[in-house]
Design a protein around this motif. Structure first.
Motif, PDB file in Angstrom:
ATOM      1  N   GLY A 163     123.561  82.395 116.307  1.00  0.00           N
ATOM      2  CA  GLY A 163     123.572  80.945 116.173  1.00  0.00           C
ATOM      3  C   GLY A 163     122.205  80.326 116.344  1.00  0.00           C
ATOM      4  O   GLY A 163     121.876  79.324 115.688  1.00  0.00           O
ATOM      5  N   LYS A 164     121.395  80.916 117.219  1.00  0.00           N
ATOM      6  CA  LYS A 164     120.049  80.390 117.441  1.00  0.00           C
ATOM      7  C   LYS A 164     119.080  80.775 116.329  1.00  0.00           C
ATOM      8  O   LYS A 164     118.063  80.101 116.119  1.00  0.00           O
ATOM      9  CB  LYS A 164     119.523  80.885 118.791  1.00  0.00           C
ATOM     10  N   GLN A 165     119.400  81.848 115.626  1.00  0.00           N
ATOM     11  CA  GLN A 165     118.519  82.316 114.551  1.00  0.00           C
ATOM     12  C   GLN A 165     118.873  81.721 113.190  1.00  0.00           C
ATOM     13  O   GLN A 165     118.010  81.606 112.323  1.00  0.00           O
ATOM     14  CB  GLN A 165     118.585  83.860 114.445  1.00  0.00           C
ATOM     15  N   ILE A 166     120.145  81.364 113.014  1.00  0.00           N
ATOM     16  CA  ILE A 166     120.630  80.933 111.696  1.00  0.00           C
ATOM     17  C   ILE A 166     121.213  79.525 111.803  1.00  0.00           C
ATOM     18  O   ILE A 166     122.271  79.331 112.417  1.00  0.00           O
ATOM     19  CB  ILE A 166     121.711  81.905 111.170  1.00  0.00           C
ATOM     20  N   PRO A 167     120.576  78.519 111.196  1.00  0.00           N
ATOM     21  CA  PRO A 167     121.078  77.136 111.297  1.00  0.00           C
ATOM     22  C   PRO A 167     122.435  76.943 110.635  1.00  0.00           C
ATOM     23  O   PRO A 167     123.286  76.213 111.146  1.00  0.00           O
ATOM     24  CB  PRO A 167     120.001  76.317 110.584  1.00  0.00           C
ATOM     25  N   SER A 168     122.632  77.585 109.486  1.00  0.00           N
ATOM     26  CA  SER A 168     123.889  77.426 108.757  1.00  0.00           C
ATOM     27  C   SER A 168     124.045  78.576 107.780  1.00  0.00           C
ATOM     28  O   SER A 168     123.085  79.295 107.476  1.00  0.00           O
ATOM     29  CB  SER A 168     123.919  76.090 108.004  1.00  0.00           C
ATOM     30  N   GLY A 169     125.272  78.764 107.296  1.00  0.00           N
ATOM     31  CA  GLY A 169     125.505  79.810 106.302  1.00  0.00           C
ATOM     32  C   GLY A 169     126.598  80.784 106.734  1.00  0.00           C
ATOM     33  O   GLY A 169     127.312  80.561 107.718  1.00  0.00           O
ATOM     34  N   LYS A 170     126.699  81.877 105.998  1.00  0.00           N
ATOM     35  CA  LYS A 170     127.762  82.859 106.222  1.00  0.00           C
ATOM     36  C   LYS A 170     127.283  84.002 107.112  1.00  0.00           C
ATOM     37  O   LYS A 170     126.186  84.535 106.922  1.00  0.00           O
ATOM     38  CB  LYS A 170     128.238  83.431 104.886  1.00  0.00           C
ATOM     39  N   VAL A 171     128.130  84.352 108.075  1.00  0.00           N
ATOM     40  CA  VAL A 171     127.860  85.522 108.912  1.00  0.00           C
ATOM     41  C   VAL A 171     129.112  86.399 108.916  1.00  0.00           C
ATOM     42  O   VAL A 171     130.241  85.901 108.786  1.00  0.00           O
ATOM     43  CB  VAL A 171     127.478  85.128 110.349  1.00  0.00           C
ATOM     44  N   VAL A 172     128.896  87.675 109.064  1.00  0.00           N
ATOM     45  CA  VAL A 172     129.988  88.651 109.025  1.00  0.00           C
ATOM     46  C   VAL A 172     130.129  89.301 110.388  1.00  0.00           C
ATOM     47  O   VAL A 172     129.131  89.671 111.009  1.00  0.00           O
ATOM     48  CB  VAL A 172     129.704  89.753 107.982  1.00  0.00           C
ATOM     49  N   GLN A 173     131.367  89.449 110.856  1.00  0.00           N
ATOM     50  CA  GLN A 173     131.556  90.335 112.002  1.00  0.00           C
ATOM     51  C   GLN A 173     132.369  91.544 111.540  1.00  0.00           C
ATOM     52  O   GLN A 173     133.459  91.416 110.987  1.00  0.00           O
ATOM     53  CB  GLN A 173     132.179  89.635 113.204  1.00  0.00           C
ATOM     54  N   ILE A 174     131.768  92.722 111.750  1.00  0.00           N
ATOM     55  CA  ILE A 174     132.443  93.980 111.443  1.00  0.00           C
ATOM     56  C   ILE A 174     133.182  94.374 112.711  1.00  0.00           C
ATOM     57  O   ILE A 174     132.585  94.815 113.689  1.00  0.00           O
ATOM     58  CB  ILE A 174     131.442  95.069 111.016  1.00  0.00           C
ATOM     59  N   MET A 175     134.488  94.200 112.679  1.00  0.00           N
ATOM     60  CA  MET A 175     135.297  94.297 113.886  1.00  0.00           C
ATOM     61  C   MET A 175     135.706  95.738 114.184  1.00  0.00           C
ATOM     62  O   MET A 175     135.722  96.614 113.322  1.00  0.00           O
ATOM     63  CB  MET A 175     136.542  93.425 113.747  1.00  0.00           C
ATOM     64  N   GLY A 176     136.082  95.937 115.441  1.00  0.00           N
ATOM     65  CA  GLY A 176     136.633  97.220 115.852  1.00  0.00           C
ATOM     66  C   GLY A 176     138.122  97.256 115.609  1.00  0.00           C
ATOM     67  O   GLY A 176     138.686  96.438 114.878  1.00  0.00           O
ATOM     68  N   ASP A 177     138.785  98.201 116.239  1.00  0.00           N
ATOM     69  CA  ASP A 177     140.228  98.345 116.103  1.00  0.00           C
ATOM     70  C   ASP A 177     140.910  97.264 116.929  1.00  0.00           C
ATOM     71  O   ASP A 177     140.720  97.186 118.146  1.00  0.00           O
ATOM     72  CB  ASP A 177     140.646  99.735 116.590  1.00  0.00           C
TER      73      ASP A 177
END
Length: 355
Positions: A163-177
């Protein structure tokens, strides 16, 4: 005869109180006299201990596996050779039963499935064998202690960094099980933090079940549809780091930090490979999950549990805190620092001590 019995009873009572006081003195965190959080005596403090791993395809678990015999020796625990459940929750229950049938007096288990592990825990309880859970908390069942870091904090730290590095846009979380409390805690914490604190970010999610092939395939598909991704949160660098970097590289999207088009990447685990990727500028940060401390305190607590000792909530003498989970189970939440280019060479990080 009656007077002699009374006198003998008083002597015995004083002996019991003295022994209890001595037991309390040997363990700072002991909650002697407590019955609510008590554990079975197992082998009376001695005997073989079985250690069951969830998998060995991740560098994190390979490191943990290497630490186990060293920490067992330093803690005075007679640990058997580790058993690998190979990512199969059903096999893990079989492994637990096999160890119990071999007559172990204690078990240290890293559960694959927070719910399914209850069957194995029930078997251990019936045999009076105490269990310490490492890395993953069971949803129910009896364990002496869960040795784990705060996985909610993992997701929150990743969120704050992106959040501190990216003002806006799409981010992905590659989730676990999501059958694992770890996967659920990290996913929900990341999602909630972004929604609350960084509403200009849009979270896209990949459920990857701690599987590298699944992560690579789904990330490839997602990037085809969303080539404007600005950030990635990998919930397990041990299994997701290599496929993520390979997928980005194959698409010409792997740009080093500081270069135009760089995708900010935060990971979890703290393995040496992540540290190298941070130094190269391929990823930006990781949360160091303490493989060495997992092994050390897994052995510490199983030895105490086998001696019939009990524990209570509150700060420990090793910079952590014991908390009571909603299930009533106690968990020692070990520290897990955020690692960036600023502190990646810190010699105290376990990822810098692995040879």
């Amino acid at each position: 005869m009656a007077g002699r019995n009374v006198r003998n009873t008083r002597i015995a009572s004083r002996a019991v109180r003295a022994a209890a006081a001595a037991a309390c003195a040997t363990l700072v965190l002991a909650a002697c006299g407590s019955t609510k959080d008590s554990v079975s005596s197992g082998g009376g403090g001695t005997g073989k201990v079985g250690v069951i791993l969830p998998l060995l395809t991740s560098p994190f678990w390979q490191s943990y596996n290497d630490y186990v015999p060293k920490m067992a020796e330093s803690e005075g625990v007679d640990a058997l050779k580790t058993v690998n459940s190979n990512s199969d929750p059903s096999q893990q229950i079989t492994d637990i039963n096999n160890q119990l049938n071999q007559g172990v007096k204690g078990l240290v288990v890293a559960p694959l499935d927070s719910a399914a592990i209850a069957a194995g825990l029930d078997q251990a309880e019936r045999k009076g064998v105490p269990v310490v859970a490492v890395d993953v908390a069971p949803e129910k069942g009896k364990v002496a202690m869960v040795v784990r870091a705060n996985n909610v904090a993992y997701g929150e730290k990743a969120c704050e960094y992106l959040g501190k590095q990216i003002p806006s846009g799409k981010v992905v979380q590659i989730m676990g099980d999501l059958a694992s409390v770890n996967g659920r805690d990290r996913s929900e914490a990341f999602r909630t933090c972004v929604q609350k604190n960084y509403p200009k970010l849009k979270v896209l999610e990949i459920p990857a079940k701690w599987e590298s092939d699944t992560a690579a395939s789904k990330l490839d598909t997602l990037l085809n549809a969303n080539p404007d991704i600005k950030g990635i949160y990998m919930q397990a660098g041990g299994v997701y780091l290599a496929p993520t970097l390979q997928t980005l590289k194959s698409k010409g999207m792997l740009k080093k930090a500081g270069q135009a088009g760089h995708i900010t990447i935060v990971s979890n685990d703290g393995i040496p490979q992540e540290f190298d990727a941070i130094r190269k500028g391929e990823i930006d940060a990781t949360v160091s999950q303490p493989a060495d401390a997992y092994a050390k305190y897994g052995m510490y607590y199983i030895k105490a549990a086998m001696q019939g000792k009990t524990f209570k909530t509150g700060p420990t003498d090793h910079d952590s805190e014991i908390v009571k989970l909603p299930s009533g189970i106690l968990e020692d939440q070990l520290p897990a620092p955020l690692v960036t280019k600023d502190n990646v060479d810190d010699p105290k990080l376990w990822g810098n001590t692995v040879k």
